[in-house]
Design a protein around this motif. Structure first.
Motif, PDB file in Angstrom:
ATOM      1  N   GLU B 128      63.078  64.185  70.194  1.00  0.00           N
ATOM      2  CA  GLU B 128      63.962  63.297  70.935  1.00  0.00           C
ATOM      3  C   GLU B 128      63.094  61.902  71.226  1.00  0.00           C
ATOM      4  O   GLU B 128      63.697  60.850  70.947  1.00  0.00           O
ATOM      5  CB  GLU B 128      64.012  63.855  72.342  1.00  0.00           C
ATOM      6  N   ARG B 130      60.702  60.736  69.063  1.00  0.00           N
ATOM      7  CA  ARG B 130      60.766  59.948  68.012  1.00  0.00           C
ATOM      8  C   ARG B 130      61.985  59.209  67.828  1.00  0.00           C
ATOM      9  O   ARG B 130      61.957  57.975  67.270  1.00  0.00           O
ATOM     10  CB  ARG B 130      60.397  60.755  66.569  1.00  0.00           C
ATOM     11  N   ALA B 131      63.035  59.924  67.949  1.00  0.00           N
ATOM     12  CA  ALA B 131      64.407  59.135  68.070  1.00  0.00           C
ATOM     13  C   ALA B 131      64.501  57.837  68.902  1.00  0.00           C
ATOM     14  O   ALA B 131      65.037  56.702  68.632  1.00  0.00           O
ATOM     15  CB  ALA B 131      65.575  59.864  68.319  1.00  0.00           C
ATOM     16  N   ALA B 133      61.716  56.166  69.775  1.00  0.00           N
ATOM     17  CA  ALA B 133      60.861  55.346  69.327  1.00  0.00           C
ATOM     18  C   ALA B 133      61.206  54.440  68.294  1.00  0.00           C
ATOM     19  O   ALA B 133      60.947  53.299  68.025  1.00  0.00           O
ATOM     20  CB  ALA B 133      59.561  56.057  68.753  1.00  0.00           C
ATOM     21  N   LEU B 134      62.153  54.965  67.390  1.00  0.00           N
ATOM     22  CA  LEU B 134      63.026  54.307  66.218  1.00  0.00           C
ATOM     23  C   LEU B 134      63.817  53.136  66.820  1.00  0.00           C
ATOM     24  O   LEU B 134      63.948  52.001  66.327  1.00  0.00           O
ATOM     25  CB  LEU B 134      64.043  54.994  65.438  1.00  0.00           C
ATOM     26  N   ARG B 135      64.274  53.311  68.183  1.00  0.00           N
ATOM     27  CA  ARG B 135      65.085  52.352  68.858  1.00  0.00           C
ATOM     28  C   ARG B 135      64.415  51.275  69.870  1.00  0.00           C
ATOM     29  O   ARG B 135      65.077  50.308  70.177  1.00  0.00           O
ATOM     30  CB  ARG B 135      66.173  53.201  69.462  1.00  0.00           C
ATOM     31  N   PRO B 137      61.138  49.070  70.529  1.00  0.00           N
ATOM     32  CA  PRO B 137      59.917  48.118  70.119  1.00  0.00           C
ATOM     33  C   PRO B 137      58.546  48.614  70.742  1.00  0.00           C
ATOM     34  O   PRO B 137      57.797  48.863  69.989  1.00  0.00           O
ATOM     35  CB  PRO B 137      60.416  46.939  70.199  1.00  0.00           C
ATOM     36  N   ARG B 140      57.349  51.816  69.122  1.00  0.00           N
ATOM     37  CA  ARG B 140      57.072  52.015  67.942  1.00  0.00           C
ATOM     38  C   ARG B 140      55.303  51.843  67.450  1.00  0.00           C
ATOM     39  O   ARG B 140      54.781  52.997  66.761  1.00  0.00           O
ATOM     40  CB  ARG B 140      57.642  50.981  67.042  1.00  0.00           C
ATOM     41  N   THR B 143      53.466  55.124  68.615  1.00  0.00           N
ATOM     42  CA  THR B 143      54.084  56.497  67.984  1.00  0.00           C
ATOM     43  C   THR B 143      53.743  56.369  66.550  1.00  0.00           C
ATOM     44  O   THR B 143      52.848  57.292  65.866  1.00  0.00           O
ATOM     45  CB  THR B 143      55.516  56.423  67.888  1.00  0.00           C
ATOM     46  N   ALA B 144      53.522  55.162  65.738  1.00  0.00           N
ATOM     47  CA  ALA B 144      53.100  55.280  64.639  1.00  0.00           C
ATOM     48  C   ALA B 144      51.509  55.303  64.418  1.00  0.00           C
ATOM     49  O   ALA B 144      51.179  56.040  63.499  1.00  0.00           O
ATOM     50  CB  ALA B 144      53.347  53.668  63.956  1.00  0.00           C
ATOM     51  N   GLU B 147      50.899  59.325  64.679  1.00  0.00           N
ATOM     52  CA  GLU B 147      51.272  59.842  63.631  1.00  0.00           C
ATOM     53  C   GLU B 147      50.360  59.807  62.429  1.00  0.00           C
ATOM     54  O   GLU B 147      49.892  60.602  61.471  1.00  0.00           O
ATOM     55  CB  GLU B 147      52.648  59.641  63.088  1.00  0.00           C
TER      56      GLU B 147
END
Lengths: 229, 229
Positions: B128, B130-131, B133-135, B137, B140, B143-144, B147
């Motif tokens: 949830e 990460r989804a 985080a994709l949206r 800014p 991001r 999270t990157a 990871e």
């Protein structure tokens, strides 16, 4: 004749209903891509499609249901593109080319990347849905079934390519399909998180090609080696 | 002495603050696992931890911020477990065992599966986030970065194992780390969607081991072959 009139009317209704569904799905995709599924107001989807809330709910029970219809359309378009792309890549490289396997796999990987602009828009919607599916029992089975259908199509494309190229994979095609798909998603996620969709695309194609070739051995080479001994 | 008293007070405050943060993080994990991040009320997190909303917001700016702190703790625990597990798997199999590589890789894969019960609870929360985080800014970059740190630890463990086993990977360790991680996530997702966490675990360990061995060649075998020619 009465029956023919009635058939024509029935066909007209069916066609109109299919058009309504399609316009709602297209509008929902736009709105989901902009706002996310959970934040998308059903009213906005209806407004974009030019229908009432009644039209929405006579076709779909919920936003999740319209997403699942959208998912089928999206994934079956990808599966068709992949099958056609595999065929055209096999035709594009001469059977006598000593680097045929490398070139064909690179061409297929390049097609993945051509579809990337679509997927940059699609993936965040899909990721939100899948995260919900993990949590909501009623979404699990249809999601699992749709994913299995796509992976079967990917496995079939890999098998077609392997046969035509005399390649043997170190892992079975069904498993390799999961590997390729999850790598594609992982690389797409990285590109989106690092916000470098343009620069990362070629590296992504190369990485996918490396992966497939990394788990492949040429049956010709093995035959040659066996013959030489 | 005044300065020592003040230092002691300051250390006490720091320790108390660290405890508060940890209790809030533990409570948030429970609530996120039950309700999802978006549906988790901050009040419920505070109630479980035994603090006020004020304590929450003096430590974390938002639910996303507490998730990121939790993510660091979770992934660094996994990285430590992986490094220790790799070391113990290498010690567990005799250096003269002809199937050493297969056995060590199988042991490491089995450890992944031991951690599975934790991950069945963790993964839906992570998916949830990460989804989102994709949206969004602002999510991001952290999270990157988190990871990338985990993947670097995974790549280091793969490299340690490869050196000790005289294996050579057909793809580089950093890339193989992404492959292994995304496969683990794909298999975990399948298990959760098909609701077969128990039955799928051993198949999952075998699949991961197959994948790593599939892209590996033994340097000893190559040396033997070279010597034989």
């Amino acid at each position: 004749m009465q029956s023919t009139d009635s058939e024509a009317t029935s066909k007209g209704l069916t066609r109109r209903r299919a058009e309504t569904r399609q316009r709602l799905i297209d509008a929902a995709y736009e709105v989901f891509a902009e706002d996310g599924i959970r934040d998308a107001p059903v009213e906005l989807i209806c407004e974009r499609a030019g229908y009432t809330r009644g039209a929405f709910y006579s076709n779909f029970g919920s936003k999740e249901e319209i997403f699942l219809a959208m998912y089928e359309i999206q994934m079956s378009a990808r599966a068709t593109r992949l099958a056609e792309g595999t065929e055209s890549a096999l035709k594009a490289v001469s059977a006598s080319d000593p680097e045929r396997a490398d070139k064909v796999v690179a061409l297929i990987a390049a097609q993945f990347v051509e579809g990337l602009a679509d997927d940059v828009r699609w993936y965040p919607v899909f990721a939100e849905f899948r995260a919900q599916a993990l949590r909501r029992p009623e979404l699990r089975a249809p999601t699992a079934a749709a994913e299995a259908r796509f992976e079967a199509a990917l496995a079939a494309a890999l098998q077609t390519a392997a046969r035509a190229l005399d390649l043997r994979f170190a892992v079975d095609e069904n498993y390799l399909a999961i590997v390729v798909r999850s790598m594609y998603e992982a690389l797409l996620t990285r590109m989106l998180l690092h916000e470098t969709p343009a620069g990362g695309a070629e590296e992504m194609a190369r990485s996918l090609a490396d992966l497939v070739l990394g788990v492949s051995t040429s049956q010709n080479t093995e035959a040659d080696e066996a013959a030489a001994q």
